[in-house]
Design an enzyme around this catalytic site. Sequence first.
Site, short mmCIF file in Angstrom:
data_model
loop_
_atom_site.label_atom_id
_atom_site.label_comp_id
_atom_site.label_asym_id
_atom_site.label_seq_id
_atom_site.Cartn_x
_atom_site.Cartn_y
_atom_site.Cartn_z
N GLU A 41 0.84 -1.20 0.00
CA GLU A 41 0.00 0.00 0.00
C GLU A 41 0.88 1.26 0.00
O GLU A 41 1.88 1.33 0.71
CB GLU A 41 -0.88 -0.03 1.26
CG GLU A 41 -1.82 1.13 1.45
CD GLU A 41 -2.71 0.95 2.68
OE1 GLU A 41 -3.54 1.83 2.95
OE2 GLU A 41 -2.56 -0.09 3.39
N LYS A 110 -9.39 2.59 -2.21
CA LYS A 110 -9.69 1.91 -0.94
C LYS A 110 -11.05 2.34 -0.40
O LYS A 110 -11.33 3.53 -0.23
CB LYS A 110 -8.57 2.24 0.07
CG LYS A 110 -8.65 1.45 1.37
CD LYS A 110 -7.41 1.74 2.22
CE LYS A 110 -7.36 0.86 3.45
NZ LYS A 110 -6.12 1.11 4.25
N CYS A 144 -5.43 -3.45 1.97
CA CYS A 144 -5.26 -3.60 3.42
C CYS A 144 -6.56 -3.86 4.18
O CYS A 144 -7.11 -4.96 4.13
CB CYS A 144 -4.53 -2.37 3.96
SG CYS A 144 -3.81 -2.61 5.61
#
Length: 262
Positions: A41, A110, A144
């Site tokens: 990330e 995200k 994540c």
Amino acid sequence: MRTALLQSSGRPGSVVENLKVLDEAAGRAAAAGAALLVTPEMFLTGYAIGDDIGRLAEPADGACADEIAEIAGRHGLAVAYGYPERDGETVFNSAQLISADGTRLANYRKTHLFGCFEHEHFVPGGTPVVQAELNGLRVGIMICYDVEFPENVRAHALAGTDLLVVPTAQMHPFQFVAESVVPVRAFENQMYVAYVNRVGREGEFEFVGLSTLAGPDGVARTRAGRADELLLADVDPAFLAASRETNPYLKDRRPALYGSLV
């Protein structure tokens, strides 16, 4: 499809140096037969860099995307990398997949931001399932914290994702996610999951490494320690098909009972 996982925090705050690290890793991965390289990330800029996130953010089709396309083309492998994406005045925590011929295949923002730091610097994305076809596989992207929501990964399973790539900035004391949650996600959703983490201390965070590529049987095909490392493991479509044939989770679902989830 041989897949390379670049576990590294690179050089936080230096895009130029991180592109050099990526280029060197792409060369090693290609020499080992990899067709895909996945970074952590925010690899392009660094994660805990404060207001430099906004300063270094650029569009999905910006100059750095062009440089990474050149790296991918020169080494002959696809690259999935994490970066801060600017869209007008808005900044997203994003990951982009670029093919071996330099084509931008998919860009994901995200959807589940973690903690005060991310909420301060990013806006959450609104598209949960982003996919692209690569070497005969359907590749999906998450970042994540997203993988910790079972509904998220199940949506990918129902959409036919074969390999879920997850650029990650997993920090202490949540290492059980890498060790336990990720292999379970791969098993319960019948897919491969490539979970690629940062390492070491960065600002207020201590990243735990432990990157892995987990198979649909819940077994880690490879597992990193807590230092910089380039991992290699294979995604096997034949094994995936056989596993899906014998594992009943998706076939035995009863969606009519799940209305309370939404």
